[in-house]
Design an enzyme around this catalytic site. Structure first.
Site, PDB file in Angstrom:
ATOM      1  N   ASN A 156       0.807  -1.232   0.000  1.00 29.72           N
ATOM      2  CA  ASN A 156       0.000   0.000   0.000  1.00 29.72           C
ATOM      3  C   ASN A 156       0.836   1.277   0.000  1.00 29.72           C
ATOM      4  O   ASN A 156       0.480   2.259  -0.647  1.00 29.72           O
ATOM      5  CB  ASN A 156      -0.991  -0.004   1.170  1.00 29.72           C
ATOM      6  CG  ASN A 156      -0.309  -0.109   2.518  1.00 29.72           C
ATOM      7  OD1 ASN A 156       0.760  -0.698   2.652  1.00 29.72           O
ATOM      8  ND2 ASN A 156      -0.923   0.462   3.524  1.00 29.72           N
ATOM      9  N   GLY A 232       1.658  -5.900   7.446  1.00 34.10           N
ATOM     10  CA  GLY A 232       0.731  -6.578   6.554  1.00 34.10           C
ATOM     11  C   GLY A 232      -0.468  -7.107   7.302  1.00 34.10           C
ATOM     12  O   GLY A 232      -0.883  -6.517   8.298  1.00 34.10           O
ATOM     13  N   SER A 233      -1.009  -8.237   6.843  1.00 33.66           N
ATOM     14  CA  SER A 233      -2.267  -8.716   7.411  1.00 33.66           C
ATOM     15  C   SER A 233      -2.056  -9.548   8.669  1.00 33.66           C
ATOM     16  O   SER A 233      -1.009 -10.167   8.856  1.00 33.66           O
ATOM     17  CB  SER A 233      -3.017  -9.557   6.378  1.00 33.66           C
ATOM     18  OG  SER A 233      -2.374 -10.818   6.261  1.00 33.66           O
ATOM     19  N   THR A 236      -1.293 -13.295   7.885  1.00 37.38           N
ATOM     20  CA  THR A 236       0.108 -13.592   7.560  1.00 37.38           C
ATOM     21  C   THR A 236       0.962 -13.525   8.822  1.00 37.38           C
ATOM     22  O   THR A 236       1.879 -14.335   9.004  1.00 37.38           O
ATOM     23  CB  THR A 236       0.637 -12.589   6.508  1.00 37.38           C
ATOM     24  OG1 THR A 236      -0.244 -12.606   5.393  1.00 37.38           O
ATOM     25  CG2 THR A 236       2.032 -12.948   6.038  1.00 37.38           C
ATOM     26  N   ALA A 237       0.643 -12.579   9.698  1.00 34.26           N
ATOM     27  CA  ALA A 237       1.410 -12.426  10.944  1.00 34.26           C
ATOM     28  C   ALA A 237       1.306 -13.675  11.824  1.00 34.26           C
ATOM     29  O   ALA A 237       2.263 -14.043  12.501  1.00 34.26           O
ATOM     30  CB  ALA A 237       0.918 -11.209  11.713  1.00 34.26           C
ATOM     31  N   GLU A 254       3.257  -5.057  12.438  1.00 32.32           N
ATOM     32  CA  GLU A 254       2.340  -3.923  12.316  1.00 32.32           C
ATOM     33  C   GLU A 254       1.228  -4.374  11.384  1.00 32.32           C
ATOM     34  O   GLU A 254       1.433  -4.570  10.201  1.00 32.32           O
ATOM     35  CB  GLU A 254       3.082  -2.699  11.781  1.00 32.32           C
ATOM     36  CG  GLU A 254       2.394  -1.396  12.139  1.00 32.32           C
ATOM     37  CD  GLU A 254       1.286  -1.042  11.165  1.00 32.32           C
ATOM     38  OE1 GLU A 254       0.095  -1.210  11.538  1.00 32.32           O
ATOM     39  OE2 GLU A 254       1.589  -0.629  10.048  1.00 32.32           O
ATOM     40  N   CYS A 288      -3.337   1.408   6.604  1.00 32.18           N
ATOM     41  CA  CYS A 288      -3.796   0.712   7.817  1.00 32.18           C
ATOM     42  C   CYS A 288      -4.422   1.681   8.819  1.00 32.18           C
ATOM     43  O   CYS A 288      -5.158   1.276   9.715  1.00 32.18           O
ATOM     44  CB  CYS A 288      -2.654  -0.061   8.451  1.00 32.18           C
ATOM     45  SG  CYS A 288      -1.205   0.959   8.757  1.00 32.18           S
ATOM     46  N   GLU A 469       7.169   1.032  16.932  1.00 29.67           N
ATOM     47  CA  GLU A 469       8.286   1.580  16.184  1.00 29.67           C
ATOM     48  C   GLU A 469       8.309   3.084  16.390  1.00 29.67           C
ATOM     49  O   GLU A 469       7.272   3.690  16.613  1.00 29.67           O
ATOM     50  CB  GLU A 469       8.132   1.239  14.692  1.00 29.67           C
ATOM     51  CG  GLU A 469       8.209  -0.256  14.430  1.00 29.67           C
ATOM     52  CD  GLU A 469       7.769  -0.655  13.026  1.00 29.67           C
ATOM     53  OE1 GLU A 469       7.239   0.200  12.303  1.00 29.67           O
ATOM     54  OE2 GLU A 469       7.955  -1.825  12.682  1.00 29.67           O
TER      55      GLU A 469
END
Length: 488
Positions: A156, A232-233, A236-237, A254, A288, A469
């Protein structure tokens, strides 16, 4: 045709300071035309192996440089990207579908600033020291780089989010293997061409292109990569967490958001409405931090709705390279389909679509007929338990609902699995603090949106991620701390 494929851009992995061809490639599309415009390496275990080895070999020399030496290199890289700002912006817009205006004013300047920011912050970190006079002891801490950092960034905000990871990682003395999204790899590849000129030694930054399931997984599972930073999503995390658990890796995740905007009846609508339209639809809603649930106090609900929809309808959707356009194309055909399905689902549940998808027709220039476009879409009369109010849509779709009391809206705003960002609109200072305090959200903006100080922690609660972060937070994540005790 052969002639057509000859003119396609073909990317190569960047390993150990050299561009290396790959044996197979993935088609990458221009979202605004629906045509293939570039070939991206379909890397796997072998390529990741080579990149990790290069990063490992470069680590001793890079990690022993002083923060000042690394800082100067980061600043040089920032200058080089800035000199090419227009070329980078054009490439980002073409590759991602975002407007040229957004790439020019947000993505690329922020990528430049990411390097400058960490080039500066690395010079100002201090370690701690305590004294135990009665025991004749002094304790102090020392911080050292961790090693090879695996960095996985999304489609994105391609260069923006990749540099937000690379900059602190290398500033702290780590070396890097990065894997950008296979859908938006061009600006990462362009950045690789500038590394040597900036003075980045070979092997300090390696970029491997490819899919998450193949290249990403190989990186996450590699025993010599102690640290993974991923944006990302949530899905996936979860996989990254499982795969990295046997190696006890350090993770910064994140993830998504289902961000509420809470608009009280004493809000300044003159500011609130344009900002909330922007927070809902900027970058096609593919940020996000975008707002996707708007809670409006009942007293101003109908006025808000009327003005909000009118403002949303003014947004121009079309060819991203047209500077008068507010919204470009969504990232892919599949993603567009997914976003549209949410709108269809809302309709079957009896919600009202006030503008956008299914309601208004979209006129596109001839060259963009096959692109993945969608109008800003506003949904109302939708229940809190609807998937449109619970799941991250990640497109130009926002839901507007009414609320009565402060207590009620806090509960409803917190009633999703995510907790990344929230916005509160009110002119009552006491209320602003009370509400901000009780929202389960890593970031709360009041009477504004997306005003960021990179010094401060960034990240989410609940399913929106793990870790933070920022200047201090990134430094702590990308370094290993040691406590040393000396008895004298």
């Amino acid at each position: 045709t052969m002639a057509q494929s000859k003119s396609l851009l073909v990317l190569e992995n960047f390993i150990g300071g050299k561009f290396v061809p790959c044996s197979s490639y993935i088609d990458s599309y221009n979202p605004s035309t629906g045509d293939v415009y570039c070939k991206v390496p379909d890397s796997g275990k072998e390529e990741v192996e080579a990149a990790v080895k290069a990063a490992k070999d470069a680590f001793p020399v890079w990690s022993s440089k002083s923060p000042l030496e690394r800082s100067q290199i980061l600043n040089k890289l920032a200058d080089l990207i800035e000199q090419d700002l227009e070329a980078f912006a054009q490439a980002e817009s073409k590759d991602q579908g975002k407007t040229i205006t957004f790439a020019r004013t947000v993505d690329i300047p922020r990528a430049v600033y990411n390097f400058r920011f960490f080039a500066s912050s690395i010079l100002h970190h201090v370690t701690e020291c305590t004294e135990m006079a009665t025991m004749g002891c002094v304790h102090y801490t020392s911080r050292t780089p961790v090693g090879v950092a695996g960095l996985i960034s999304p489609w994105n905000l391609p260069l923006y989010l990749l540099t937000w990871k690379i900059a602190p990682a290398i500033a702290c003395g780590n070396t890097v293997v990065a894997k950008p999204s296979e859908m938006t790899s061009v600006t990462a590849w362009m950045m690789c061409k500038l590394l040597e000129k900036a003075g980045v030694p070979h092997g300090v930054v390696n970029v491997v292109f490819g899919k998450g399931a193949k290249a990403g997984e190989a990186l996450v599972c590699h025993p010599d990569v102690p640290l993974i930073s991923f944006t990302g999503s949530t899905l996936t995390a979860q996989r990254i967490t499982e795969k990295s658990a046997p190696h006890c890796k350090r993770l910064s995740l994140e993830l998504g958001g289902k961000n509420p905007a809470i608009i009280f009846d004493d809000a300044d609508l003159k500011q609130c409405i344009p900002t909330t339209v922007r927070s809902s639809f900027a970058n096609q809603g593919e940020i996000c931090l975008c707002t996707s649930r708007i809670f409006v106090q009942r007293g101003i609900y109908s006025e808000f709705l009327k003005r909000f929809v009118a403002e949303a309808k003014k947004w121009k959707t079309g060819n991203p390279s047209d500077p008068t356009v507010n919204m470009g194309a969504l990232i892919s055909k599949e993603h567009l389909e997914k976003v549209r399905n949410y709108v269809k689902k809302a309709q079957t549940e009896g919600a009202k679509i006030l503008c956008g998808e299914e309601v208004d027709s979209l006129a596109l220039p001839p060259g963009n007929q096959k692109g993945y476009f969608m109008l800003p879409t506003v949904i109302t009369e939708v229940k809190d338990e609807s998937c449109c109010m619970q799941e991250e849509i990640f497109g130009p779709v926002t839901c507007v609902v009414a609320f009565d009391t402060e207590e009620e809206v806090i509960k409803r705003a917190n009633g999703v699995k995510y907790g990344l960002a929230a916005t509160v609109w009110s002119s009552n200072v006491g209320r602003v603090h009370r509400v901000a305090h009780r929202l389960q959200s890593g970031l709360v903006w009041t009477n504004c949106w997306l005003v960021r100080d990179l010094n401060l922690p960034f990240g989410g609660m609940k399913a929106s991620g793990i870790g933070r972060e920022g200047a201090k937070d990134s430094y702590e994540f990308f370094t290993e701390v040691k406590t040393i005790t000396i008895k004298h």
